[in-house]
Design an enzyme around this catalytic site. Structure first.
Site, PDB file in Angstrom:
ATOM      1  N   ASP A   1      -6.230  -6.183   5.154  1.00 58.21           N
ATOM      2  CA  ASP A   1      -5.591  -4.871   5.081  1.00 58.21           C
ATOM      3  C   ASP A   1      -5.526  -4.219   6.460  1.00 58.21           C
ATOM      4  O   ASP A   1      -6.554  -3.963   7.080  1.00 58.21           O
ATOM      5  CB  ASP A   1      -6.434  -4.011   4.122  1.00 58.21           C
TER       6      ASP A   1
ATOM      7  N   SER B   1       2.968   0.351   5.983  1.00 56.12           N
ATOM      8  CA  SER B   1       4.144   0.780   6.743  1.00 56.12           C
ATOM      9  C   SER B   1       5.168  -0.348   6.903  1.00 56.12           C
ATOM     10  O   SER B   1       6.368  -0.089   6.998  1.00 56.12           O
ATOM     11  CB  SER B   1       3.715   1.315   8.114  1.00 56.12           C
TER      12      SER B   1
ATOM     13  N   HIS C   1      -1.523  -1.530  -4.012  1.00 48.75           N
ATOM     14  CA  HIS C   1      -2.745  -1.161  -3.285  1.00 48.75           C
ATOM     15  C   HIS C   1      -2.798   0.359  -3.182  1.00 48.75           C
ATOM     16  O   HIS C   1      -1.872   0.992  -2.693  1.00 48.75           O
ATOM     17  CB  HIS C   1      -2.729  -1.825  -1.913  1.00 48.75           C
TER      18      HIS C   1
ATOM     19  N   MET D   1     -10.964  -5.543   6.677  1.00 46.68           N
ATOM     20  CA  MET D   1     -10.111  -4.557   7.355  1.00 46.68           C
ATOM     21  C   MET D   1      -9.687  -5.122   8.703  1.00 46.68           C
ATOM     22  O   MET D   1     -10.511  -5.555   9.501  1.00 46.68           O
ATOM     23  CB  MET D   1     -10.867  -3.240   7.580  1.00 46.68           C
TER      24      MET D   1
ATOM     25  N   MET E   1     -12.291   4.578   0.044  1.00 48.02           N
ATOM     26  CA  MET E   1     -12.864   4.941   1.353  1.00 48.02           C
ATOM     27  C   MET E   1     -13.491   6.320   1.177  1.00 48.02           C
ATOM     28  O   MET E   1     -13.000   7.321   1.704  1.00 48.02           O
ATOM     29  CB  MET E   1     -11.754   4.945   2.416  1.00 48.02           C
TER      30      MET E   1
ATOM     31  N   HIS F   1      -8.714   0.916  -3.312  1.00 48.65           N
ATOM     32  CA  HIS F   1      -9.571   0.731  -2.132  1.00 48.65           C
ATOM     33  C   HIS F   1     -10.239   2.071  -1.865  1.00 48.65           C
ATOM     34  O   HIS F   1      -9.591   3.009  -1.409  1.00 48.65           O
ATOM     35  CB  HIS F   1      -8.669   0.257  -0.973  1.00 48.65           C
TER      36      HIS F   1
ATOM     37  N   ASP G   1      -4.908   3.503  -1.813  1.00 51.91           N
ATOM     38  CA  ASP G   1      -5.928   3.902  -0.845  1.00 51.91           C
ATOM     39  C   ASP G   1      -6.474   5.287  -1.162  1.00 51.91           C
ATOM     40  O   ASP G   1      -5.737   6.270  -1.143  1.00 51.91           O
ATOM     41  CB  ASP G   1      -5.319   3.923   0.569  1.00 51.91           C
TER      42      ASP G   1
ATOM     43  N   SER H   1       0.846  -1.195   0.000  1.00 55.49           N
ATOM     44  CA  SER H   1       0.000   0.000   0.000  1.00 55.49           C
ATOM     45  C   SER H   1       0.875   1.235   0.000  1.00 55.49           C
ATOM     46  O   SER H   1       1.639   1.474   0.949  1.00 55.49           O
ATOM     47  CB  SER H   1      -0.889   0.012   1.242  1.00 55.49           C
TER      48      SER H   1
ATOM     49  N   MET I   1      -9.016   8.205   0.006  1.00 54.99           N
ATOM     50  CA  MET I   1      -9.771   8.700   1.175  1.00 54.99           C
ATOM     51  C   MET I   1     -10.238  10.125   0.908  1.00 54.99           C
ATOM     52  O   MET I   1      -9.499  10.926   0.335  1.00 54.99           O
ATOM     53  CB  MET I   1      -8.869   8.694   2.414  1.00 54.99           C
TER      54      MET I   1
END
Ligand code: DX5
Ligand code: ZN
Length: 222
Positions: free
Chosen positions: A174, A197, A32, A136, A67, A65, A34, A7, A36
């Site tokens: 994830d 991370s 991946h 999640m 969100m 993904h 993300d 990610s 948001m």
């Protein structure tokens, strides 16, 4: 199929090209991505334009993904930008069947995402339509959070749900996955493992990717 999906949420965006190239050399199966919006989750990240810039230069699939609120409105843009997989949350997409069908109709793999506090029963109907379920294992919004231990039990429950419904969705997990628990989630049933991370904050991103990929492959063999 057991796949590793780094990610880029925890990447250094100044150095994004170098860091994505490093995870690809290390054996990443997909990227991946993300998204948001500051509404569904309290953080804001990146949109279709950044995805397009990445996708133009790489050959492995991009796993978006979402969100965000109003996912239906943005799905066509993400697919035009090159998203190969798109997942949307069960919690805020009220017409989830319509949204999943929209993703598939536009030509991407469609996934449904479920938060740690949402009962897996919510998935019982939609699993007949999705390509994958994204479980999640932290509350969405930020990288670097602690893995919620109960997620291992939820993974096994999802495998069970797949068996009893006779479906063939694959299971992605994830949040909070690191060297010390990646083997455990694969053995519990994860087919695709997202690591943020745990890869991008490592000193040597390429070697760290390779190391995690090897754990995934050896955990499968057991
Ligand atoms: C959290 C994101 C995750 C995040 C994972 O909302 O969906 O993909 O990047 O990061 P780590 O692996 O650091 O928990
Ligand atoms: Zn994610």
């Amino acid at each position: 199929m057991k796949l590793l999906a780094p990610s880029i949420l925890s990447a250094d965006f100044w150095d994004l090209k170098t860091q994505i190239e490093a995870v690809i050399r290390g054996g990443a199966d997909l990227i991946h991505f993300d998204v948001m919006d500051g509404h569904f989750v309290p953080n804001i990240t990146v949109g279709p334009y950044v995805l397009e810039c990445i996708k133009r230069r790489i050959t492995i699939p991009v796993d978006a993904h979402l969100m965000i609120e109003n996912a239906d409105k943005y799905i066509p843009e993400f697919i035009s930008a090159g998203a190969d997989w798109i997942s949307v949350h069960i919690e805020n997409n009220y017409h989830i069947h319509r949204t999943i069908e929209l993703i598939k109709k536009k030509g991407a793999k469609a996934g449904v995402v479920i938060n740690p506090g949402t009962a897996l029963d919510m998935l019982k109907e939609i699993v007949h339509y999705v390509d994958y379920v994204l479980l999640m294992s932290v509350n969405p919004g930020f990288g670097g959070q602690k893995f919620i231990e109960r997620s291992v039990h939820r993974l096994r429950e999802l495998v069970n749900l797949r068996d009893i419904t006779g479906t063939d969705f694959f299971i992605e997990i994830d949040g909070g996955i690191k060297e010390d628990n990646i083997g455990e989630v694969v053995r519990a049933g994860a087919d695709v493992v997202v690591v943020g991370s745990g890869i991008f904050l490592a000193e040597d991103i390429e070697n760290q990717t390779r190391k995690l990929k090897n754990i995934i492959l050896s955990s499968t063999a057991v």
